[in-house]
Design a protein around this motif. Sequence first.
Motif, short mmCIF file in Angstrom:
data_model
loop_
_atom_site.label_atom_id
_atom_site.label_comp_id
_atom_site.label_asym_id
_atom_site.label_seq_id
_atom_site.Cartn_x
_atom_site.Cartn_y
_atom_site.Cartn_z
N VAL C 128 0.85 -1.19 0.00
CA VAL C 128 0.00 0.00 0.00
C VAL C 128 0.88 1.24 0.00
O VAL C 128 1.82 1.34 0.79
N GLN C 130 1.16 5.44 0.24
CA GLN C 130 0.46 6.64 0.68
C GLN C 130 0.98 7.80 -0.15
O GLN C 130 2.19 7.96 -0.31
N CYS C 131 0.04 8.58 -0.71
CA CYS C 131 0.45 9.66 -1.62
C CYS C 131 -0.10 11.00 -1.16
O CYS C 131 -1.20 11.08 -0.61
N ALA C 140 -3.70 10.11 0.06
CA ALA C 140 -4.47 9.03 -0.55
C ALA C 140 -3.78 7.71 -0.24
O ALA C 140 -2.56 7.64 -0.16
N GLU C 141 -4.60 6.71 -0.04
CA GLU C 141 -4.07 5.38 0.18
C GLU C 141 -4.30 4.61 -1.11
O GLU C 141 -5.45 4.49 -1.55
N VAL C 142 -3.23 4.12 -1.71
CA VAL C 142 -3.34 3.49 -3.02
C VAL C 142 -2.78 2.07 -2.94
O VAL C 142 -1.67 1.86 -2.43
#
Lengths: 255, 665, 316
Positions: C128, C130-131, C140-142
């Motif tokens: 995962v 984090q951006c 944002a969690e991508v």
Amino acid sequence: MRILVLTKSVPDLVEELVLDEDSGELLHDEMTYVPSEWDDHAVEEALLIKEDSNADVTVLAVDTGDVDNMLFTALAKGADRAIKLQGDFDLSTSNRKRAQAIAHYVKENPYDLILSGVQAIDDIDGQIPAMVAGLLGMPHASVVTDVRLDGDRVHFHQEYGGGLQAELASQTPVVLGIQAARKPPRYASIAKVRQMMKSSVLEEVEVAVEEVPELEIRRFFKPVAAGHAEMIDGDAEEVAERIVSILKERNLVRG
Amino acid sequence: MALRDVLMAATIIMFVAAGAIFSRRFWNIYQVMKKSRPTNRSDRLGERLTSTFIQVFAHKRMLKIRYSGVLHLFIFSGFVVLLIDVVGSILQLFVAGFSIGPVLGMIVDIWVCLVLIGVVMAIYQRAVIKPERYHGSDETDGYIILGMITMIVIGIAIHESFYPYAAIPVFGVKSAPIGAMEFLAYGLSHLWATLGWTAPRAASIGYAVGYAMDILVIWIFLAYLPYSKHLHVFLAIPNIFVRKMRPPGELVPSPVPEEGIAIRSFGDLSWKDVMDLYTCTECGRCQAVCPAHAAGQALSPKMIILELREALKKELAGGEPIPLAGGVVSQEELWACTTCGACMEACPVFIEHVPKIVGMRAALLEDGEIDKSAQKVLVGWDRQGNSFGQPLKKRPQWTKGLDVAIKDARREPVDWLWFVGDFASYDPRLQDLTRLVAQLLQRAEVDFGILYDGESNSGNDALRIGEFGLFEALAQKNLAKLEEAQYNMIFTTDPHSLNALKNEYVKYGFDRPVKHYTEAFVDLIEGGKFDLKPLGIRATYHDPCYLGRWNRIFDAPRELIKRVGVDLVEMPRHGENSFCCGAGGGRIWMEEVGIKERPADQRIKEALTLEGVTHFVVACPKDVAMFTAAVASTGNEGRLRVVDVAELLAEAAGLGIPDKLVATR
Amino acid sequence: MGPILVVAEFTEGELSDTSRELLTKARELAQSLGSEVIAVGFGSHAEHAMANADADRAVAITGLGLDQYLPLTYERTLSQIVSEYHPLLTMVANSTMGLDLGAGVAAAQHMPVIAYCNGLHTDAEDIVAQCQAFAGKLLAEVAVPAGGAVITVLPGSFGSSGTSGHPEVTVMAVDSVPGMDVVKILEPEKGDVDITRADILVSVGRGIGDPENLGLAQELAEAIGGVVSCSRPVVDAGWLPKARQVGKSGQTVKPKLYLALGISGAPEHLQGMKDADLIIAANTDESSSIMEVAHYGTTVDILDLMPALAERLRGE
């Protein structure tokens, strides 16, 4: 020389970003959108190039439903044509999909120089100019300023950290991600934008986009501040007093 | 007999030639005016006549500068008397034995003296006093005209005084000796007798020289005038007559030209604008009162008129047209204007500088040229409806600190609708003051409300920056919200909003009563709504341009100041002659280019010349910001405090107010 | 499971701090995934600089003119390497080079790109990321797709362990791709002062409002014995020279005291000054990002604060 400028709108950060706190989804329809600041610079740089040479400037936006005003504004500033890419797009359409749509259009309609803002505030799935170049196999550069034409070559500056820059020259076609225009973007008066709405048309081009690699964004959330400054209250005099005492404690005041 | 024939022939030939040159010039000017934009200047004829009479014969504006006014009145009145002389002298030449008689003769003599006194005063003013306002004017032209006038009036005295001796040799009639009533001719004729110049030959020459100096120079004068700044001799009176009679604060009257308000070429001017150019006397009164000029900036309202006139002359002479905005008149000049209107107030011939400046600004703006800070403000108005780059939703945030909530006029009917304005709503330094006004209204039990986030900037300053489209968009937004609301009267704390609501929204059919808070508070005081305790301080009051000059509200703030027991001392420049703080016309957001001393700093220094004055009272939120900064930057924090009239009223009314707003602290 | 590819950058012939961070994070992920780390670097010094890198393998790409960054050549070469090695993750720093290579290579290789990453971890099934988005206002969690992705990482996100390794270094010679070349290097205008050497910086941002007010900042700097620096908008407006700019495209500074006046703290600016020993920020908005890195903050108007401070400091 035919120049294409890629523009998009992004949420207005002056207003609140609207987030469904439970699902972590952005509520696009409840936010106000404004042209991306870097794209404004790209439009300006293109217009400055046009003033220096006889370039023809086309602005393009993927039709996410709210781009007309942005395109008419670019026309009012001096762009020659405006193109709206139509298809299955809305405000939530990913940058990757937008880049693919633009790549399809450019493939059919070649340009010599493609400019766009180096980034946008919402491009965690990639910056559009770099992706368009990657998809088309065109040379490209980011963080660019000072674009000038020299015969059939394009000269520009690329900025690196620490204030270092290089002047590069490229063959055409080339895609450049603009960091800042040579001059601050010009103003388009409301009257002139309205006049454009009456006197010119946005060319609508239909594009179909195949499946593209999309990111799975699980949620957006507000950052929990890792830390927060200790706030000093009071009027300017009181704050100044306190700051001086902090500096004294740390021997930062000259003796 | 031959001399008389020569003089008669010269009179006729030169008259025809001068008349032709004169008419040709006027024909040219008329042609330009014919091609310019229309403007209705035939409304309110009665008032036009009376005010023209007052300005022309009583020299109302001219006498604002006493010395110049008096000398001009002498010379000007001489022109009226000159008519008697022209008729008399010509008839005398053509009809042997004609005389205007001793009474008119005496009047002519008196005015010959007055004109000469005026000329001497004028030369003294130009050569010795040398007012700064003449800087940039055509001084040679001034001296040429003064020289001609001197020749004419001296000529009158000379030919009159030689007439008795020349009557027989020149006209073949016998003339009675000059009576003592015509004192000048009488005195001179005795002088000629003493000098022995009464023989036919000498007398004939004397008469001919005098006549040539008088009538023939008048004809030369007539031909020369239309090419000099003294065209005002003919145009001043008509120009005053066709002056603007609409409310002064209305910058763009209805109907708005379809092609917009931008002035790019002479064809975009109105015929009155063209007439203004030819009427300008280069007196520089506008330059003397201009805050931008006083600050050392590139702008002089006089030079704008002169530059335009020169360019128009060149264009008429076949020159290639040069764009007016940014070409004939530089961008620096145009953006320096605060639209304070002091120039228009000072102009004795009612030239309208501000609409021309704004029109040329509009042209620059359409080409995308605008100060970058001001550009951000325009974008902010367009997007968020305010100049602070703040969210629309935050507009009513100042109400948070109040004990009693304010009614939302969009949801329930109110008696008074308060149009708050950007600065009072958003500026953190002014929000305390805004709350104070709310508390005063609550104390007076006024049923009032606001539009909350339904209010947008009034557009007054957007229009004056030259952005008519944005003004219109903002006006439409506000009008839509005002349409929803039910109220009996609008009142506003901001003179700029007041001006837009009162004078500019009329073109969209808006006609509800609008008051400034000083007027509204005076009404409340008269209605016994406040129990006032005299403050016992000595203060001066600064008239905001958009309250005073543009809306003629001079008395209400003064009345309010007196009612709260403040000893009001006027600054030298007050009322309609008030000196701008430098913030108007969008200047507050623009970069300070070429400013040597800020207008606000100069104003604070002016206030400090007043004996014992400790407070500087204002009635405009922008003034609070501008003058507080000016007091600090001139290092006068201990000596002078800037207070809003509302602070004075709140303290006199015994309201619990934040410490820093206590005027008598 | 494909390897984790790290594109290395060098400063003065050595691995840059950011590249070390990237390698540390890559190592951590590779261990939990049972994968290997491959470092890729360009230029004649790459072989030497990567000799002790914390990687399993290294590819040093050499060739005429490659010591200077060449966008087109670098991108084509990296694209070729990605297509050869099939990495699960390709990590690049969010530098100018990263901005060029990240999205460009991803698009050319039909892979997704995850940009502005400032966190990477593995959860039950996925990696995962984090951006940072919307100028740092949201995160944002991508989920990194199973097929892999190119990730551009914000410098300073991970920290480096300082571990070194002994990668097997392969040297790969390439020709530069014709079409885009460097005309000349433009050295930064150092101007009158070198802000990277100052102990105290009085740094002004958009909130200064008007170039006239720079005088107040200058007076304060003189009173405190510091130097005036600024954020990007001040340079873009032409109010101060580029040499005074702190941030990603300007200078990275680490003074003893950083006074941030009217700076809201865009991520690009924070990147250039967040390691200062003491940060005191004045900004009318208490919720602005600068307050998150500042030690002390105030919301008073800087136009009032600057003279008040200067007066006191002069009085000492």
